[in-house]
Design a protein around this motif. Structure first.
Motif, PDB file in Angstrom:
ATOM      1  N   ARG B  61     -47.673  33.225   2.518  1.00 11.29           N
ATOM      2  CA  ARG B  61     -48.370  32.739   3.721  1.00 11.29           C
ATOM      3  C   ARG B  61     -48.232  31.225   3.847  1.00 11.29           C
ATOM      4  NH1 ARG B  61     -49.195  33.718   8.304  1.00 11.29           N
ATOM      5  NH2 ARG B  61     -51.326  32.992   8.593  1.00 11.29           N
ATOM      6  N   GLU B  62     -48.263  30.537   2.702  1.00 10.52           N
ATOM      7  CA  GLU B  62     -48.092  29.077   2.754  1.00 10.52           C
ATOM      8  C   GLU B  62     -46.715  28.709   3.303  1.00 10.52           C
ATOM      9  OE1 GLU B  62     -48.956  27.756  -1.218  1.00 10.52           O
ATOM     10  OE2 GLU B  62     -51.041  28.442  -1.059  1.00 10.52           O
ATOM     11  N   LEU B  63     -45.744  29.571   3.054  1.00 14.79           N
ATOM     12  CA  LEU B  63     -44.386  29.318   3.571  1.00 14.79           C
ATOM     13  C   LEU B  63     -44.221  29.793   5.017  1.00 14.79           C
ATOM     14  CD1 LEU B  63     -42.192  30.367   0.500  1.00 14.79           C
ATOM     15  CD2 LEU B  63     -42.436  28.062   1.426  1.00 14.79           C
ATOM     16  N   GLY B  64     -45.260  30.427   5.582  1.00 15.59           N
ATOM     17  CA  GLY B  64     -45.198  30.835   6.986  1.00 15.59           C
ATOM     18  C   GLY B  64     -44.839  32.290   7.216  1.00 15.59           C
ATOM     19  N   ALA B  65     -44.888  33.132   6.182  1.00 14.71           N
ATOM     20  CA  ALA B  65     -44.580  34.556   6.372  1.00 14.71           C
ATOM     21  C   ALA B  65     -45.653  35.211   7.242  1.00 14.71           C
ATOM     22  CB  ALA B  65     -44.479  35.264   5.027  1.00 14.71           C
ATOM     23  N   LEU B  66     -45.222  36.093   8.154  1.00 18.46           N
ATOM     24  CA  LEU B  66     -46.147  36.755   9.081  1.00 18.46           C
ATOM     25  C   LEU B  66     -46.139  38.274   8.917  1.00 18.46           C
ATOM     26  CD1 LEU B  66     -45.318  34.788  12.354  1.00 18.46           C
ATOM     27  CD2 LEU B  66     -47.458  34.710  11.064  1.00 18.46           C
ATOM     28  N   GLN B  67     -44.950  38.823   8.801  1.00 17.48           N
ATOM     29  CA  GLN B  67     -44.822  40.274   8.650  1.00 17.48           C
ATOM     30  C   GLN B  67     -44.672  40.591   7.175  1.00 17.48           C
ATOM     31  OE1 GLN B  67     -44.705  43.010  10.590  1.00 17.48           O
ATOM     32  NE2 GLN B  67     -44.561  42.223  12.677  1.00 17.48           N
ATOM     33  N   PRO B 279     -33.504  34.427 -10.082  1.00 19.43           N
ATOM     34  CA  PRO B 279     -34.734  34.132 -10.807  1.00 19.43           C
ATOM     35  C   PRO B 279     -35.928  34.870 -10.200  1.00 19.43           C
ATOM     36  CG  PRO B 279     -33.899  32.148  -9.702  1.00 19.43           C
ATOM     37  CD  PRO B 279     -32.964  33.267  -9.381  1.00 19.43           C
ATOM     38  N   SER B 280     -36.961  34.998 -11.015  1.00 22.07           N
ATOM     39  CA  SER B 280     -38.160  35.739 -10.644  1.00 22.07           C
ATOM     40  C   SER B 280     -39.278  34.769 -10.290  1.00 22.07           C
ATOM     41  CB  SER B 280     -38.583  36.601 -11.844  1.00 22.07           C
ATOM     42  OG  SER B 280     -39.928  37.002 -11.722  1.00 22.07           O
ATOM     43  N   ILE B 281     -40.270  35.270  -9.578  1.00 20.78           N
ATOM     44  CA  ILE B 281     -41.441  34.443  -9.302  1.00 20.78           C
ATOM     45  C   ILE B 281     -42.222  34.162 -10.591  1.00 20.78           C
ATOM     46  CG2 ILE B 281     -41.631  35.259  -6.915  1.00 20.78           C
ATOM     47  CD1 ILE B 281     -44.398  36.262  -9.034  1.00 20.78           C
ATOM     48  N   ARG B 282     -41.834  34.846 -11.671  1.00 18.88           N
ATOM     49  CA  ARG B 282     -42.430  34.519 -12.966  1.00 18.88           C
ATOM     50  C   ARG B 282     -41.893  33.184 -13.492  1.00 18.88           C
ATOM     51  NH1 ARG B 282     -42.208  40.731 -14.817  1.00 18.88           N
ATOM     52  NH2 ARG B 282     -44.428  41.158 -14.614  1.00 18.88           N
ATOM     53  N   ASP B 283     -40.703  32.782 -12.996  1.00 19.81           N
ATOM     54  CA  ASP B 283     -40.091  31.547 -13.486  1.00 19.81           C
ATOM     55  C   ASP B 283     -40.302  30.368 -12.540  1.00 19.81           C
ATOM     56  OD1 ASP B 283     -38.840  33.294 -15.364  1.00 19.81           O
ATOM     57  OD2 ASP B 283     -37.324  33.758 -13.849  1.00 19.81           O
ATOM     58  N   GLN B 284     -40.484  30.663 -11.252  1.00 17.13           N
ATOM     59  CA  GLN B 284     -40.466  29.610 -10.238  1.00 17.13           C
ATOM     60  C   GLN B 284     -41.498  29.899  -9.160  1.00 17.13           C
ATOM     61  OE1 GLN B 284     -38.580  26.940 -10.331  1.00 17.13           O
ATOM     62  NE2 GLN B 284     -36.963  27.456 -11.806  1.00 17.13           N
ATOM     63  N   SER B 285     -41.831  28.875  -8.384  1.00 16.75           N
ATOM     64  CA  SER B 285     -42.704  29.086  -7.229  1.00 16.75           C
ATOM     65  C   SER B 285     -41.893  29.758  -6.119  1.00 16.75           C
ATOM     66  CB  SER B 285     -43.258  27.755  -6.721  1.00 16.75           C
ATOM     67  OG  SER B 285     -42.211  27.009  -6.113  1.00 16.75           O
ATOM     68  N   LEU B 286     -42.600  30.426  -5.218  1.00 16.12           N
ATOM     69  CA  LEU B 286     -41.910  31.057  -4.096  1.00 16.12           C
ATOM     70  C   LEU B 286     -41.237  29.990  -3.222  1.00 16.12           C
ATOM     71  CD1 LEU B 286     -41.641  34.048  -3.353  1.00 16.12           C
ATOM     72  CD2 LEU B 286     -43.455  33.731  -1.671  1.00 16.12           C
ATOM     73  N   ALA B 287     -41.891  28.849  -3.082  1.00 14.08           N
ATOM     74  CA  ALA B 287     -41.322  27.762  -2.268  1.00 14.08           C
ATOM     75  C   ALA B 287     -39.991  27.302  -2.862  1.00 14.08           C
ATOM     76  CB  ALA B 287     -42.300  26.592  -2.184  1.00 14.08           C
ATOM     77  N   TRP B 288     -39.930  27.158  -4.187  1.00 13.76           N
ATOM     78  CA  TRP B 288     -38.661  26.750  -4.809  1.00 13.76           C
ATOM     79  C   TRP B 288     -37.590  27.821  -4.598  1.00 13.76           C
ATOM     80  CZ3 TRP B 288     -35.057  28.501  -8.242  1.00 13.76           C
ATOM     81  CH2 TRP B 288     -34.103  27.565  -8.672  1.00 13.76           C
ATOM     82  N   LEU B 289     -37.986  29.073  -4.814  1.00 20.54           N
ATOM     83  CA  LEU B 289     -37.013  30.165  -4.680  1.00 20.54           C
ATOM     84  C   LEU B 289     -36.429  30.191  -3.273  1.00 20.54           C
ATOM     85  CD1 LEU B 289     -39.031  32.834  -6.655  1.00 20.54           C
ATOM     86  CD2 LEU B 289     -36.781  31.964  -7.324  1.00 20.54           C
TER      87      LEU B 289
END
Lengths: 99, 401
Positions: B61-67, B279-289
């Protein structure tokens, strides 16, 4: 409900959002959006202004008067714009005429 | 006032508008066109926890996802589904559940409704009980119809998704009649795309051009008859189109998929491309990915394109097609999608069609998706008709239809 073949929107009618659609303000887009199964529509300001007022309560005439107040200057052009928008919205299935 | 119809459509503006969560690869069905990896059992223990999925939801949501799509495998196998739907609704997502119907009781439907679920997409494979049950490798047909009626009775908007292939493409009218009876709002005939399990079974599943044209005519007639009562989509089969699909609206443009183990992908198939890091969200933030990862940046824009695509006047329209299909068929994900008739590899598509419809071709049983077949396919070298034939000879579970 297939009312596309019916007459264009008239002053005394009321329109409401099709319950299939979620209409809301979206801060990350700085605009109103319509969300529905597998779809997103970002609305420009006037489209948002009009859809916000498709609440099944206001008549089209009342909606036009409010928009004329919000966009003063050329009442005839605003009225024409609202009617056109409503026709487009209905054709897209976003709003329905209330019985 | 702007002109009528000047409603702005989203281009994404660099935001991942569509977030798809593959909550699990586990599934009670064994569909031989499944889009999950052929080696889906590899990291079966690695599913994200409830807390980890919630972190994905917040950061999305912070990245702007809607669906937001909850899918799998079968997402109902996660007993925290209701909790995740509630969290997603509170965050402001439009929440979609993509399900086989297996496991969807009235009690769970009510709980999902209370959690704020907006829409349910249910899959149906044919209009005949015996065919559906054989295709999915389980007794599911009657249950699917029962659940479909329950979904509508509870007032959910509903998409009926019909994966289309050789065995059911002749049933368009019968399926339309079923959809009308249920009262679905959207009927989606989705010609299957040939990756993963569908690729294993491609020779058996690929319909003929004549079958497609007949189906399209039936869909067109139904659209005219039904008007606004039901929206009917017909997802094009790119093998016959001559132009590639605008896959995912472009790589890393608006779509973000998270696999059960937290791996971030531009689409549900992307992991098949060798040479890319996932990479997984276990390793990085979603914003970085989304913003920084070399994998997501790899095929954005047109720098990466082959000369065929970069000089093409349609590159803004289809983005060169599908990277996964380019990799799968040509070995290089940066090549023009062979589905495009301008691709120097287009002969691979025409050859595949010819192979699937060769006169006197020996019909093979469909290789069902299950754990044993996954292991056998891995041993046989993964994908393709040759591997499928090896597996079929090894006496695996198959569907005779």
């Amino acid at each position: 409900m297939n009312d596309t073949a019916l007459s264009p929107p008239a002053a005394g009618e009321r329109y409401a959002l099709n319950p299939m659609y979620l209409f809301r303000w979206e801060p990350t887009q700085d605009s109103h959006v319509l969300l529905y199964p597998e779809g997103i529509v970002k609305l420009n300001q006037t489209a948002g202004d009009i859809l916000e007022r498709c609440d099944g309560q206001r008549t089209v005439a009342e909606l036009v008067a409010e928009l004329q107040q919000r966009y003063p200057g050329d009442d005839a052009r605003v009225a024409e714009g609202v009617y056109k928008f409503l026709e487009v919205f209905r054709a897209k299935g976003w709003i329905r005429r209330q019985a | 006032m702007p002109k009528d119809g000047s409603v702005v459509r989203l281009d994404g503006q660099g935001k991942p508008l569509w977030l798809v969560l593959e909550l699990t690869y586990r599934c009670p069905l064994k569909c031989p066109w499944c889009s999950n990896p052929v080696d889906y059992t590899r990291d079966a223990e690695a599913e994200l926890s409830t807390a980890e999925w919630k972190r994905v939801l917040r950061e999305g949501r912070e990245l702007g996802a809607l669906q937001l799509g909850f899918t799998g495998g079968e997402p109902l196998l996660r007993d925290d589904l209701e909790e995740l739907v509630a969290e997603a609704s509170a965050l402001g997502y439009y929440t979609n559940l993509i399900t086989s119907a297996v496991g969807l009781s009235e009690e769970r439907l009510l709980a999902l409704k209370a959690a704020g679920l907006k829409q349910i997409q249910l899959s149906l494979q044919s209009s005949e009980r015996a065919l559906t049950d054989a295709l999915v490798g389980a007794r599911a047909h009657e249950l699917k119809l029962k659940v479909a009626h329950m979904i509508k009775a509870l007032g959910f908007p509903m998409v009926l998704n019909v994966p289309v292939f050789r065995h059911n493409i002749g049933q368009v009218e019968e399926i339309l009649a079923l959809a009308e009876d249920i009262g679905v709002d959207y009927l989606e005939f989705a010609n299957i795309q040939y990756y993963n399990w569908a690729m294993v079974n491609r020779d058996e599943l690929l319909p003929s051009l004549e079958q497609l044209q007949t189906a399209e005519r039936a869909v067109q007639a139904a659209r005219e008859r039904l008007g606004q009562r039901m929206t009917i989509y017909f997802v094009i089969p790119d093998y016959y189109e001559g132009r590639p699909k605008a896959c995912m609206n472009g790589w890393g443009a608006i779509h973000l998929t998270i696999a059960p183990d937290g791996v971030a992908m531009p689409c549900q198939e992307a992991r098949i491309i060798e040479g890319l890091d996932f990479p997984s969200i276990r390793d990085q933030s979603l914003a970085w990915l989304w913003n920084e990862s070399p994998t997501f940046r790899k095929f954005r824009g047109d720098e990466w394109m082959s000369p065929t695509c970069r000089s093409c006047d349609e590159k803004e329209k289809d983005f060169g097609g599908c990277r996964c299909q380019a990799f799968l068929l040509t070995g290089d994900a940066a090549n023009t999608d062979p589905a495009c008739s301008r691709s120097p590899h287009h002969h691979l598509i025409t050859a595949a069609i010819a192979c699937a419809h060769a006169p006197g071709r020996r019909v093979q049983p469909l290789v069902l998706r299950n754990e044993r077949n996954a292991r056998l396919l891995a041993a046989a070298g993964g994908c393709g008709a040759a591997a499928a034939a090896d597996v079929a000879l090894a006496g695996v579970e198959v569907a005779h239809v």
